[in-house]
Design an enzyme around this catalytic site. Structure first.
Site, PDB file in Angstrom:
ATOM      1  N   CYS A 125      -5.754   9.824  -9.775  1.00 35.68           N
ATOM      2  CA  CYS A 125      -5.288  10.077 -11.133  1.00 35.68           C
ATOM      3  C   CYS A 125      -3.969  10.852 -11.129  1.00 35.68           C
ATOM      4  CB  CYS A 125      -6.312  10.906 -11.887  1.00 35.68           C
ATOM      5  SG  CYS A 125      -7.944  10.178 -11.892  1.00 35.68           S
ATOM      6  N   ARG A 178       0.672   6.583  -7.255  1.00 39.55           N
ATOM      7  CA  ARG A 178      -0.578   7.207  -6.833  1.00 39.55           C
ATOM      8  C   ARG A 178      -1.744   6.228  -6.919  1.00 39.55           C
ATOM      9  NH1 ARG A 178      -0.111  12.947  -7.305  1.00 39.55           N
ATOM     10  NH2 ARG A 178      -2.285  13.210  -7.844  1.00 39.55           N
ATOM     11  N   TRP A 223      -7.825   6.676 -11.970  1.00 38.06           N
ATOM     12  CA  TRP A 223      -8.367   5.887 -10.853  1.00 38.06           C
ATOM     13  C   TRP A 223      -9.864   6.140 -10.891  1.00 38.06           C
ATOM     14  CZ3 TRP A 223     -10.345   7.325  -5.800  1.00 38.06           C
ATOM     15  CH2 TRP A 223     -10.442   6.238  -4.918  1.00 38.06           C
ATOM     16  N   ASN A 238      -8.218  15.258 -13.516  1.00 40.22           N
ATOM     17  CA  ASN A 238      -8.138  14.644 -12.192  1.00 40.22           C
ATOM     18  C   ASN A 238      -9.202  15.304 -11.327  1.00 40.22           C
ATOM     19  OD1 ASN A 238      -7.408  13.504  -9.786  1.00 40.22           O
ATOM     20  ND2 ASN A 238      -5.427  14.519  -9.619  1.00 40.22           N
ATOM     21  N   GLY A 239      -9.967  14.506 -10.580  1.00 43.28           N
ATOM     22  CA  GLY A 239     -10.995  15.078  -9.704  1.00 43.28           C
ATOM     23  C   GLY A 239     -12.383  14.764 -10.219  1.00 43.28           C
ATOM     24  N   GLU A 298      -4.788   0.111  13.393  1.00 42.33           N
ATOM     25  CA  GLU A 298      -3.885   0.295  12.254  1.00 42.33           C
ATOM     26  C   GLU A 298      -3.437  -1.064  11.703  1.00 42.33           C
ATOM     27  OE1 GLU A 298      -3.231   2.385  10.221  1.00 42.33           O
ATOM     28  OE2 GLU A 298      -1.266   1.988   9.382  1.00 42.33           O
ATOM     29  N   LYS A 347      -3.922  -2.378   7.783  1.00 44.81           N
ATOM     30  CA  LYS A 347      -2.804  -2.796   6.931  1.00 44.81           C
ATOM     31  C   LYS A 347      -3.097  -4.146   6.280  1.00 44.81           C
ATOM     32  CE  LYS A 347      -0.929   0.098   6.331  1.00 44.81           C
ATOM     33  NZ  LYS A 347      -1.158   1.374   6.954  1.00 44.81           N
ATOM     34  N   GLU A 351      -5.848  -3.913   3.599  1.00 43.53           N
ATOM     35  CA  GLU A 351      -5.584  -3.203   2.341  1.00 43.53           C
ATOM     36  C   GLU A 351      -4.544  -3.882   1.459  1.00 43.53           C
ATOM     37  OE1 GLU A 351      -2.977   0.524   4.141  1.00 43.53           O
ATOM     38  OE2 GLU A 351      -4.148   0.863   2.364  1.00 43.53           O
ATOM     39  N   HIS A 358     -18.889  -8.663  24.688  1.00 42.45           N
ATOM     40  CA  HIS A 358     -20.201  -8.040  24.485  1.00 42.45           C
ATOM     41  C   HIS A 358     -20.778  -8.376  23.120  1.00 42.45           C
ATOM     42  CE1 HIS A 358     -19.889  -5.975  28.283  1.00 42.45           C
ATOM     43  NE2 HIS A 358     -18.653  -5.612  27.948  1.00 42.45           N
ATOM     44  N   LYS A 392      -3.044   6.172  -3.618  1.00 38.39           N
ATOM     45  CA  LYS A 392      -2.148   6.750  -2.615  1.00 38.39           C
ATOM     46  C   LYS A 392      -2.696   8.072  -2.106  1.00 38.39           C
ATOM     47  CE  LYS A 392       1.486   7.049  -0.070  1.00 38.39           C
ATOM     48  NZ  LYS A 392       1.398   6.238   1.170  1.00 38.39           N
TER      49      LYS A 392
HETATM   50  O1  M6R Z   1      -2.498  11.266   2.564  1.00 43.38           O
HETATM   51  P1  M6R Z   1      -3.321  11.021   3.773  1.00 43.38           P
HETATM   52  O2  M6R Z   1      -2.516  10.710   4.982  1.00 43.38           O
HETATM   53  O3  M6R Z   1      -4.299  12.130   4.064  1.00 43.38           O
HETATM   54  O4  M6R Z   1      -4.168   9.730   3.424  1.00 43.38           O
HETATM   55  C1  M6R Z   1      -5.169   9.271   4.275  1.00 43.38           C
HETATM   56  C2  M6R Z   1      -5.549   7.854   3.923  1.00 43.38           C
HETATM   57  O5  M6R Z   1      -6.056   7.778   2.627  1.00 43.38           O
HETATM   58  C3  M6R Z   1      -4.353   6.897   4.038  1.00 43.38           C
HETATM   59  O6  M6R Z   1      -3.777   6.943   5.312  1.00 43.38           O
HETATM   60  C4  M6R Z   1      -4.783   5.445   3.752  1.00 43.38           C
HETATM   61  O7  M6R Z   1      -5.647   4.998   4.749  1.00 43.38           O
HETATM   62  C5  M6R Z   1      -3.556   4.549   3.608  1.00 43.38           C
HETATM   63  N1  M6R Z   1      -3.602   3.844   2.370  1.00 43.38           N
HETATM   64  C6  M6R Z   1      -3.471   3.505   4.637  1.00 43.38           C
HETATM   65  O8  M6R Z   1      -2.320   2.724   4.502  1.00 43.38           O
END
Ligand code: M6R
Length: 605
Positions: A2, A28, A76, A102-103, A479, A483, A486, A502, A600
């Site tokens: 949020c 965000r 969010w 927010n939260g 990683e 990517k 997501e 395995h 974000k």
């Molecule tokens: O702000 P942060 O690095 O703590 O965030 C951690 C994860 O939420 C963040 O890396 C998330 O996995 C990304 N969207 C990946 O691209």
């Protein structure tokens, strides 16, 4: 996550600022948005809408103009679906008080039951709606600040909120309890927001609220108190970065811009820290670490930052021979971790606001361990709540998918590994000297990857893909698969290449896509055998390989990279994996910068 904005002026029109501020917080991630304005007397006026800000914009005509008090929100969803009704701001029964939040309010069910029993009428499914009703119950239409203080004693959770009342058009009351909140200081007008980006075009003077702060913000003044009512001073500061840095700079998406600017931010990250063949230990806090007599590292992080931690573990163990454990923060915080004396807890985070990472650091401190944070967002909660902080200097990262923050996290961990190694009598001056070659090599890698656009077109038609690698290449594969999941919404799994046989090998059939990462020269032969295993079963293989390796690669799509020592290669190898995911998502027509269901900055657990 949020986003919150607020405007309180002597005169003027809050609405344009609120809407633009929300736009600047779009990065965000959100699923609905809304704005409330409060003029003299009457009731608060609210417009809100599920979906993107363009939908809200279409409804702003219902709001009055030239009202100098208002609050706005991008939501969010956590409690209740993303709908118009669940969107913020929420109001009390009589439309006198409006709040944005927010939260999470953990005890909202208990509070809601109590308020309903008193006759309050709730319209949404959210936890947030208890706030305006609680304020109403405590007389917020007469004394908003007093009601907020009363309400604060009842609310449990990690949150921030703003409250306005139609009867008090000269004030916003802001509360920070874990979720970030900053106040922008103007001339005859003040602003409140989740981050400074929302009001940078208006002012560069700001102050950050601390946890537990309750702020009374008027056009001329900001009075801050603890929830017990003790006045506190928070020093204003000048924001020294430019919002233009956060604009797309001609690229179609922030993600592409952020991938392309990696060589530049790597220079920023190395600057002042690497000189010739030595690393400035003081710049990384190593004298401080030494005083703590560190014998083991425990890394905690989430998502991409966790994947950077896996690379850090490999580098620190190989170079400095110090044992390193890496934990996903959401697990660490509840696993009753054993932190033996001599353990340094290293938290990695782009935003510095990830709830699970913050909770892990707080737990570590409670257990008596020293905490060291690798953070991008300056002044973030993690930066302030850790014993020592090193910034990655990646600049604002706007795309939800982390790219430049990830590679700068790896660079900081590489410098840390090299300096810890030197202190333990295992100097690698050759690697230290080579660090400064990375920005130029990064430019070369980017320039060599034009063919990836077409390689991604082929991948874009798939539903599932496997990523394989060994050692550092396995961490990179993890990683790579995150990517593509997501942003391209393709199901992906990463496996240590030697582990396929395995079980997972049973899933490989004619046409199954496999992305192989082969940059660790010592293991290349072994990974080649694993590539042959999947090829023999019909897999279509995309391979990212070290161009110096002498092998013939029996693959369908080959990406050769000009790489230095394998221990310095991860930041370079990350680039084709990021671009493969990016172009695959573009070919599939996805919302690259704001993927569905994701935020974000993940400030709830
Ligand atoms: O702000 P942060 O690095 O703590 O965030 C951690 C994860 O939420 C963040 O890396 C998330 O996995 C990304 N969207 C990946 O691209």
């Amino acid at each position: 996550m949020c986003g919150i904005v607020g405007f309180v002026g002597r005169q003027g029109d809050a609405l344009p600022f609120l809407f633009d501020g929300l736009k600047r917080l779009e990065y965000r991630g959100y699923d609905s948005a809304g704005i409330a304005l409060a003029g003299q007397g009457g009731t608060v006026s609210v417009a809100k809408a599920q979906g993107k800000l363009a939908v809200l914009e279409g409804r702003l005509g219902t709001l009055p103009r030239a009202v100098p008090l208002g609050i706005g929100h991008t939501r969010w969803a956590t409690h209740g679906r993303p709908t118009d009704v669940n969107a913020h701001p929420h109001t009390d029964c009589h439309g006198q008080i409006a709040t944005v939040h927010n939260g999470i309010i953990e005890n909202f069910q208990e509070l809601r039951a109590e308020l309903v029993a008193q006759g309050h009428r709730f319209v949404s499914e959210t936890d947030s709606e208890v706030i305006p009703h609680l304020l109403e119950a405590y007389g917020g239409d007469r004394d908003l600040l007093g009601a907020v203080r009363e309400a604060e004693r009842r609310l449990r959770g990690a949150y921030a909120f703003l409250a306005i009342a139609a009867s008090q058009p000269d004030r916003i009351v802001a509360v920070r309890r874990s979720s970030p909140l900053v106040i922008g200081l103007g001339d005859g007008v003040n602003y409140v927001a989740s981050d400074v980006g929302a009001f940078l075009p208006q002012t560069r003077r700001a102050l950050v609220l601390e946890n537990g702060d309750v702020a009374l913000v008027t056009p001329e003044t900001v009075e801050i108190q603890t929830s017990e009512g003790t006045a506190v001073h928070r020093a204003p500061f000048t924001v020294d970065w430019d919002m233009r840095q956060a604009e797309r700079g001609g690229y179609p998406h922030f993600m592409l811009k952020e991938i392309m600017e990696q060589p530049q931010v790597w220079s920023d990250c190395l600057l002042g820290r690497v000189r010739g063949d030595h690393i400035e230990a003081g710049e990384l806090g190593l004298p401080w670490v030494q005083r703590k007599d560190v014998r083991r590292l425990q890394i905690v992080a989430a998502g991409t930052a966790y994947h950077a931690g896996l690379i850090g573990k490999a580098l620190i163990e190989r170079l400095a021979r110090i044992p390193v454990d890496v934990a996903v923060a959401s697990e660490f915080r509840y696993q009753h971790p054993v932190l033996e004396p001599g353990t340094l807890v290293v938290a990695i985070s782009q935003s510095g606001e990830t709830a699970d990472t913050l909770a892990s650091v707080s737990l570590a401190r409670h257990l008596g361990a020293p905490t060291y944070a690798i953070v991008n967002a300056v002044g973030s909660t993690l930066a302030r709540e850790s014993d020592y902080v090193v910034y990655t200097h990646a600049g604002p990262e706007i795309a939800v998918a982390s790219t430049k923050a990830y590679t700068t996290q790896i660079l900081v961990l590489t410098m840390l590994a090299l300096e810890l190694a030197a202190e333990r009598g295992r100097p690698r001056a050759d690697l230290v000297r080579a660090l400064w070659s990375l920005p130029a090599l990064g430019e070369q890698v980017i320039a060599s990857l034009a063919s990836i656009v077409e390689m991604a077109r082929r991948l874009a038609g798939e539903r599932d893909v496997f990523y394989i690698g060994r050692g550092l290449d396995y961490a990179l594969a993890m990683e790579g698969q995150l990517k593509i999941k997501e942003i391209a919404y393709i199901h992906a799994e990463a496996y240590p290449a030697g582990e396929l046989k395995h079980g997972t090998l049973a899933l490989i059939e004619e046409g199954t896509p496999v992305v192989a990462v082969v940059t660790d020269r010592a293991m290349a032969e072994k990974t080649l055998s694993n590539i042959l295993e999947v090829k023999a079963r019909g897999a279509e293989v995309w391979a990212v390989v070290d161009g110096a390796l002498p092998h013939d690669w029996p693959v369908d799509h080959l990406i050769r990279l000009d790489l230095p020592d394998p221990l310095l290669s991860p930041v370079l190898t990350a680039i084709p994996l990021q671009l493969l995911a990016y172009w695959t998502a573009v070919h599939r027509g996805q919302d690259v910068d704001q993927p569905r269901n994701l935020a974000k900055s993940v400030t709830v657990e």
